[in-house]
Design an enzyme around this catalytic site. Structure first.
Site, PDB file in Angstrom:
ATOM      1  N   TYR A  66      34.404  38.686  60.473  1.00 45.33           N
ATOM      2  CA  TYR A  66      33.388  39.641  59.508  1.00 45.33           C
ATOM      3  C   TYR A  66      33.682  38.932  58.164  1.00 45.33           C
ATOM      4  CZ  TYR A  66      33.022  43.151  63.319  1.00 45.33           C
ATOM      5  OH  TYR A  66      32.647  43.818  64.519  1.00 45.33           O
TER       6      TYR A  66
ATOM      7  N   HIS B 278      27.196  43.396  61.367  1.00 43.98           N
ATOM      8  CA  HIS B 278      27.273  42.307  62.599  1.00 43.98           C
ATOM      9  C   HIS B 278      28.297  41.243  62.291  1.00 43.98           C
ATOM     10  CE1 HIS B 278      24.115  43.660  65.377  1.00 43.98           C
ATOM     11  NE2 HIS B 278      23.221  43.617  64.510  1.00 43.98           N
TER      12      HIS B 278
ATOM     13  N   LYS C 158      25.642  34.927  66.430  1.00 37.61           N
ATOM     14  CA  LYS C 158      26.793  34.541  65.721  1.00 37.61           C
ATOM     15  C   LYS C 158      26.909  33.088  65.827  1.00 37.61           C
ATOM     16  CE  LYS C 158      28.541  38.832  67.338  1.00 37.61           C
ATOM     17  NZ  LYS C 158      27.881  39.756  66.504  1.00 37.61           N
TER      18      LYS C 158
END
Length: 350
Positions: free
Chosen positions: A286, A297, A328
């Site tokens: 993160y 997310h 991602k």
């Protein structure tokens, strides 16, 4: 147009310069005519533009294709990729990286190539050192590096590969606390309620065992140990040295130090780093977390690999596909001494 197969090139006369190079930028002009690579010649023969002879014998497409495959490694793979790119409207020229590709609407002489393309079969291994060198060569001249993978059914998947230097937004790697912790079977527990709460809610480390005690992973524990945040003891009360902690953790997990190097680099650069087990990776990462109640997310999934690693392309494909499906980026952290360097790999459409 008559041409001659000579070694790993097809040679055409001077008229080919005007007919093939100046109109389609095929081949390279030479004093006595035009020199074509085998993939260019095969494509032009397929389009009905060339007659190719070998020692006075006219070769049909099958015979030339077989000859070319004998003379150039991975010829059929390169032909599949070359033909695909040409049919997508790109100007493509052979190069040391396999191909250089020009932006749509441009061509050689109008602008520089924008992309270097390297071709592999899904069955081939890809040494990470070769990949790093190829990406560095492309980036040093401001090019995009694309890996074109040909599967067993001759379908193509394109991957953009680039170096990365991720930067997080967490100002402090850990809150200013100090507490005792115990090394149990394969994790560590911090006991002080105040320190545990601070590490969990402000540093985003571990998971609460209950409202007063914090469970930490081994990489989290060593990182906090290295910063003087926790003192780690065994179950009999003996205090671990840094080296003793590393030794015990490495007995539990052979790649522990490699994982720790990546964890430390990511935490030091301002990220929150948590296990990526549910995604089949080492970490999920993160850029910024504000509260444990509202975790955003993660930006990256990270796998840590040794410097001598060889990518198995179906495995790489699976990791990248999963990362893309959950929005991602897939980073591979390559071990470099006590640190890491990152390769960012993602699927692209050409």
């Amino acid at each position: 147009m008559k041409t001659q197969l000579k070694g790993d090139r097809v040679l055409a006369g001077k008229e080919a310069v005007a007919e093939l190079y100046k109109t389609g930028y095929f081949g390279r002009p030479r004093d006595d005519g035009l020199e074509l690579s085998l993939v260019e010649a095969a494509y032009l023969q397929f389009r009905g533009k060339l007659d190719i002879e070998l020692e006075g014998r006219l070769l049909d497409f099958r015979v030339f294709f077989e000859q070319a495959s004998l003379r150039q490694e991975n010829f059929e793979l390169k032909y599949i990729v070359y033909k695909d790119l040409k049919e997508r409207g790109y100007y493509v020229q052979p190069s040391a990286s396999d191909f250089r590709v020009y932006p749509r609407g441009s061509h050689p002489g109008k602008s520089a190539a924008r992309i270097f393309v390297h071709v592999l079969s899904e069955r081939q291994l890809l040494p990470v050192k070769l990949l790093e060198d190829s990406v560095a060569s492309a980036e040093n001249v401001h090019k995009q590096f694309i890996l074109a993978v040909v599967d067993e059914e001759s379908d193509l998947t394109f991957y953009e590969i680039k170096t990365a230097a991720p930067e997080g937004e967490m100002l402090e790697p850990s809150p200013v606390v100090k507490t005792d912790a115990t090394f149990l079977e394969d994790r560590v527990i911090a006991w002080d309620p105040q320190a545990s709460g601070a590490l969990y809610t402000r540093g985003f480390y571990g998971k609460m065992l209950d409202p007063e005690r914090l469970q930490l992973s081994l990489v989290e524990s060593l990182y906090l140990f290295s910063r003087g945040v926790i003192v780690v003891r065994d179950r009999k009360g003996k205090v671990f040295s840094f080296e003793e902690f590393v030794e015990k953790a490495s007995e539990i997990e052979g790649s522990f130090l490699r994982k720790y190097s990546a964890y430390k680099a990511l935490r030091d650069s301002g990220h929150v780093v948590k296990t990526g087990f549910k995604f089949g990776t080492h970490f999920r990462v993160y850029r910024k977390v504000e509260t444990v109640e509202k975790i955003p997310h993660s930006e990256y999934l990270v796998n840590v690999i040794p410097a001598d690693y060889e990518f198995r392309l179906p495995v790489m494909s699976g990791a990248v596909r999963l990362a893309n499906s959950v929005r991602k980026r897939m980073l591979f952290a390559v071990e470099k001494g006590e640190g890491v360097e990152y390769l960012d790999i993602g699927r692209v459409k050409m």
